[in-house]
Design a protein around this motif. Structure first.
Motif, mmCIF file in Angstrom:
data_model
loop_
_atom_site.group_PDB
_atom_site.id
_atom_site.type_symbol
_atom_site.label_atom_id
_atom_site.label_comp_id
_atom_site.label_asym_id
_atom_site.label_seq_id
_atom_site.Cartn_x
_atom_site.Cartn_y
_atom_site.Cartn_z
ATOM 1 N N GLU A 1 -3.058 -2.654 9.106
ATOM 2 C CA GLU A 1 -3.387 -3.704 8.139
ATOM 3 C C GLU A 1 -2.226 -4.682 8.082
ATOM 4 O O GLU A 1 -1.062 -4.315 8.255
ATOM 5 C CB GLU A 1 -3.690 -3.102 6.763
ATOM 6 C CG GLU A 1 -4.919 -2.215 6.828
ATOM 7 C CD GLU A 1 -5.499 -1.858 5.469
ATOM 8 O OE1 GLU A 1 -4.999 -2.372 4.438
ATOM 9 O OE2 GLU A 1 -6.452 -1.055 5.449
ATOM 10 N N THR B 1 -2.055 4.912 9.493
ATOM 11 C CA THR B 1 -2.255 3.515 9.110
ATOM 12 C C THR B 1 -0.912 2.807 9.170
ATOM 13 O O THR B 1 0.046 3.215 8.500
ATOM 14 C CB THR B 1 -2.820 3.409 7.686
ATOM 15 O OG1 THR B 1 -4.030 4.149 7.639
ATOM 16 C CG2 THR B 1 -3.097 1.960 7.312
ATOM 17 N N ASP C 1 0.954 -0.369 8.172
ATOM 18 C CA ASP C 1 0.876 -1.552 7.310
ATOM 19 C C ASP C 1 1.983 -2.528 7.672
ATOM 20 O O ASP C 1 3.156 -2.152 7.712
ATOM 21 C CB ASP C 1 1.049 -1.136 5.840
ATOM 22 C CG ASP C 1 -0.194 -0.467 5.301
ATOM 23 O OD1 ASP C 1 -1.208 -1.169 5.164
ATOM 24 O OD2 ASP C 1 -0.152 0.747 5.051
ATOM 25 N N ARG D 1 -0.520 6.609 -0.003
ATOM 26 C CA ARG D 1 -0.917 5.237 0.313
ATOM 27 C C ARG D 1 -2.129 4.829 -0.528
ATOM 28 O O ARG D 1 -3.097 5.571 -0.645
ATOM 29 C CB ARG D 1 -1.286 5.130 1.789
ATOM 30 C CG ARG D 1 -1.541 3.707 2.226
ATOM 31 C CD ARG D 1 -1.878 3.601 3.710
ATOM 32 N NE ARG D 1 -2.081 2.193 4.047
ATOM 33 C CZ ARG D 1 -3.232 1.538 3.885
ATOM 34 N NH1 ARG D 1 -4.284 2.155 3.423
ATOM 35 N NH2 ARG D 1 -3.307 0.240 4.174
ATOM 36 N N TRP E 1 -6.756 8.705 15.065
ATOM 37 C CA TRP E 1 -7.006 7.257 15.043
ATOM 38 C C TRP E 1 -5.763 6.525 14.538
ATOM 39 O O TRP E 1 -5.019 7.070 13.713
ATOM 40 C CB TRP E 1 -8.200 6.963 14.128
ATOM 41 C CG TRP E 1 -8.704 5.557 14.202
ATOM 42 C CD1 TRP E 1 -8.724 4.644 13.185
ATOM 43 C CD2 TRP E 1 -9.282 4.904 15.336
ATOM 44 N NE1 TRP E 1 -9.274 3.474 13.620
ATOM 45 C CE2 TRP E 1 -9.617 3.592 14.944
ATOM 46 C CE3 TRP E 1 -9.513 5.298 16.652
ATOM 47 C CZ2 TRP E 1 -10.188 2.674 15.812
ATOM 48 C CZ3 TRP E 1 -10.095 4.377 17.527
ATOM 49 C CH2 TRP E 1 -10.421 3.079 17.109
ATOM 50 N N ARG F 1 -5.531 -1.398 -0.146
ATOM 51 C CA ARG F 1 -5.216 -2.761 -0.575
ATOM 52 C C ARG F 1 -6.341 -3.328 -1.437
ATOM 53 O O ARG F 1 -7.520 -3.140 -1.111
ATOM 54 C CB ARG F 1 -5.080 -3.692 0.636
ATOM 55 C CG ARG F 1 -3.816 -3.518 1.396
ATOM 56 C CD ARG F 1 -3.819 -4.341 2.682
ATOM 57 N NE ARG F 1 -2.780 -3.835 3.546
ATOM 58 C CZ ARG F 1 -1.529 -4.298 3.556
ATOM 59 N NH1 ARG F 1 -1.187 -5.328 2.808
ATOM 60 N NH2 ARG F 1 -0.617 -3.753 4.342
ATOM 61 N N PRO G 1 0.812 -1.225 0.000
ATOM 62 C CA PRO G 1 0.000 0.000 0.000
ATOM 63 C C PRO G 1 0.848 1.278 0.000
ATOM 64 O O PRO G 1 0.480 2.263 -0.619
ATOM 65 C CB PRO G 1 -0.816 -0.101 1.301
ATOM 66 C CG PRO G 1 -0.674 -1.470 1.796
ATOM 67 C CD PRO G 1 0.444 -2.151 1.092
#
Lengths: 246, 246, 246, 246, 246, 246
Positions: free
Chosen positions: B66, B117, B119, A77, B62, A80, A71
């Motif tokens: 993943e 995020t 990953d 990003r 937040w 996925r 990603p």
């Protein structure tokens, strides 16, 4: 051909430096990390002693390819595909292209009833990920084939000719070899060329991006591509020789 | 505790060697390659100046995670989840776990209305991929946070305490730290422990695999985990200090 | 442990009243409605004379579980997973947990090559739906097994020990047994404990919700859980005795 | 009409006993368990203060319905639609039918800009689940509407006429009312009739199952249906009167 | 019945002109283009020498149908179901209806273990697409069956009676035959009737659209439908006679 | 170039007869049926006064294309993509190609903030469906654009140059123009060429099918393609002139 210095100092006919790390992962029958400038792709070749249903009992094998990007392989990003629940058209197009290209390098009958899956996972993307996948994927495939021969699974190496690929394009009216991302995204024409070690074409895909190109420009791009692919095939052969002390 | 030499020569209370390559990819705000023995995971932290709908206009940020494995990260090739069109239950369970763990390391109000995020892409799997993802994911997150502070995006680093994770288990009746794949697959009990640098638990998940365990065994496993996590947190702190010359 | 009256008047160490309606539906080999306070779950055990592909020809059976909530089992209506077209991560996590738990209660070889599917459908949710599913699911499984024995399909009952489950947590700093929804949603720590009738653990899952917990708090929660599970196992045994006039 | 005793002793013109349990679940604005013989359906009416996009700003509300069966509501366990990842054609057809039927009972303008979702979950199936869903769904809807009036949300009850439904069919050449599963599966003709309290049709669906029927047979079936629906509407009115002490 | 001139000048009891182009496509065993006014549907019957799993080894065949509309068959372009990734409820309902209808025209035992798929693809939609699909689908099926007989694959034509379908409805209080789109969308009642050449019903589906209808209105609609279907069956027979010079 | 009579009597440099039926369907702003030999494609151009999100507020329009085949457009019936729940890679590749090609024919700024969707639905397939879709799609687009001009929606026709496409290939060593299906399936090389009326390339895709081709062969194929496209563009211009009496 006008002389313009490119962002990274290359001449128009120069490809980016290529680095191969063989046996990059420990489980696959063949694996490499290929780095083409800042583009990095893990290519693995996995052997499965089965063929897809449409080839059952025909004494032939199959080569298939899958392609994906992490990603954050890109500047922004990307979601996925597993999370979206489906492959994008771009991914499908690329993995069909890689598979077709690699099948042109092998005698599927000599491979016997087995499937080789070549996985190309882009760790970092800076243009030319599909061509790097083909060039690196061929080496992974080659490592796997030679190993099957040495293990006695195959009597004879089924590979018939090296396959490599490179991009060319027209940027600000100038044909250029091996576009990096910033070049690619401003190119008027984007062309991917796949050739074998005999100088024959496996595939040519040349696309005007809301633009068009003349027969003369097509010819210039093909010449650049031929030169680049010849150099890539030398890299491939060097790596394979080193691996097996040939 | 019986004294048994493990396959790779470790003592029961010994974790595998850990290696961190910081800034493994060039685009992510924070990224590392974490290697725990033969397990290798690329962890990237990507910053997005938005929050999910359920957090809109609450002045809070937040953290989400993943997780994925390359198809040939394992001994046998696994089908891609993108090709299947859906995430497996295992993947969902793991990425929910990583996200929860990392959210326990941060003050989401100080993060402000942005989403990080993390990953975690497993390049090679030899047991403990989810715990390596948490340990490495924390470093990636930490690199990203410090950078946002240095760029002036954040006034203050919102991280409140290091988070690391390790597996423990009972193999042939013996509690062991940091199981590799062959140990894990024959374990009677498999436990993942996530703790912070204050020695507090963030999560404990202990599962009898068609088996059960006593309170005494639970206690022994928790002691091994505490020891291992303390060592992992030292590694994390060393890396962060080196990166920022603290 | 501080003394705090709970919303429904229970002491911290008190579980909610449990009510079992055996043979709640007429087709399943085993079925119950389990009510734990206001939480109501229909559990059915369905026998299928086949095993999943990975178990073919191994002389072993399999237990699997599925979990779902009616859309209006909760205060706000939830969209159906069938309408979304996929299971949420929460559902997958829960049904994997229930299946694992129930497999720890049985000798899969004695079960023979058949699959038992335990369906847990939540009619009304007020906290603790996954633990109620396990406790009730075990009874449904047990009714089905005893019936297979009485019908002569099985020579011997393959169950090896009762399994029951309960939640514990820390609410406002106080460890509590069997959280109802309002308690659960404000808990700092949420733990699900699954044990057998011998007082052994099948699974412990303790999660700090944007919070952490100490070893001492862990111990207190486990003690509450042990007490609660002992009581649940008595309920289970009473029901099974009544059903079969044992 | 030939006189044949039916499996459960009913006359051809007799419907099965109907039992309504009002307020079967605690969260929904309206809920019932309807039992028609061995067919059991939980019907809930959930109020949402929004309308679907196609009705925005038109001053009108909407009624929609969803239908599902628990996997072991039937003699053989059915795979969950959530696990399959999509609704079957049968489910879609049924829930569209229920929604249409209930919309014929209400003045959508008086309902105002809100949506009522009527969920019909079949706990046990013995024929006639779609008609039981409509008959029970109307009561759930009616309980919800009267409550909105009593809470002051609605000035006036928007319901305009009771709606109920029943199946009729031809089995071994004989027209019969309210088929149970064994009758339904051997019927030559299967018809579902939905009517209001004024004796008007909302929907008639009569299907020859690899068979056909004459105009005369159609007429006989409609007469049976009219009789059955009149009785069902009396049950509905009795329940609503009792609930609200009207 | 009031006398009202319809938009296109027809009387209430008049159907639209029907045109059949036989052998519209070159690969299918049977194919027609059916035009009913401006509604145009390509119907093809494809023969497959297999049956679905539930019919294996029973000496019987199967008829199934699929229905689709080109995206711009309608005034506003509709998104493709293939792009949405799933069939709508409307499509499923229609294709189940077409399949059921056509199965009532044939002796499945005489068909033998083969499946006929009747594809109905709407090129242009102006109301009555499902009934045109049935009427045209029957002709395509009939062409295919007669061909299988002439090729010697079938000993005997398995068709037992013509099937045709038409819509009727009540528009502004007036019963009308064969509604075009503008009529259909303002109809209070919409009914689809499928009959065979013996004047028997295969299916009747009559729906009040947020409205209801009386027994008397039902009867009037059925009379119009009977008249229309009789005319359609004459068209079908004429076409089949011409094709095979019967 | 060897002289070989082709199956249908054509010379190697001859394309198949092309027939255009303008305004084939009544709702679309532009529509044609294009027949290239036995290949038949319905092409419609639908105008929508919106642009996709990535183009919002940029004063530019967009052209997109969708491609599909009726299930029995081919010798063997293919499963519908709507039934499979996803588009195949082949479909995605083709519709991306058509969209790219048509975007090269238009000034998207002059189009203004609107989207034209060109739907290409293959009724019958005998090779060259993607090139027929482009050639026919251009005419549909052109009809739609001229109409928007005549209706006053557009001030000026935004089309900048005709676009047409044709396939070429090498069959048994001989370069050939416009392959029909039997030729295509035995071709060693398959190439699709898209050009504009100025003789410039929009796209060249040449693929060795488990084979390769030389630069000389590439040149010969391009010459054949140029000749064929020139003829197709004459057909296009003739049709557009006739339509608008230009």
């Amino acid at each position: 051909m006008t002389h313009i210095k490119r962002e990274d100092g290359r001449e128009n006919f120069e490809k980016r430096p290529v680095k191969i790390t063989r046996n990059y992962t420990m489980y696959a029958e063949g694996s490499v990390l290929i780095e083409v400038g800042n583009t990095k792709v893990i290519c693995t070749a996995s052997v499965n002693e089965k063929v897809p249903p449409f080839l059952k009992n025909q004494g032939k094998g199959w080569i298939t390819a899958e392609y994906s990007m992490l990603p954050r392989a890109t500047d922004e990003r990307n979601m996925r595909e597993a999370a979206k629940g489906k492959l994008t058209g771009r991914t499908m197009e690329i993995q069909r292209l890689i598979g077709r290209a690699l099948r042109a390098s092998i005698d599927l009958e000599k491979l016997g009833e087995r499937t080789i899956t070549v996985d190309c996972d882009v760790i970092q993307a800076d243009g030319g990920t599909r061509t790097a996948s083909i060039t690196g994927g061929y080496i992974a495939l080659s490592l796997a084939m030679e190993r099957l021969v040495r293990m006695g699974t195959l009597k004879e190496n089924p590979l018939t000719s090296n396959i490599a690929a490179i991009s060319v394009g027209i940027v600000n009216g100038v044909p250029m070899l091996d576009l990096k991302y910033t070049e690619d995204s401003s190119a008027e024409v984007d062309m991917n060329v796949i050739m074998n070690c005999k100088g024959e074409f496996v595939e040519v895909q040349g696309t005007g991006e809301e633009s068009t190109y003349t027969r003369e420009e097509l010819n210039k791009m093909l010449e650049l591509a031929e030169k680049g692919i010849k150099e890539l095939i030398e890299v491939q052969e060097q790596e394979i020789r080193e691996e097996f002390s040939l």
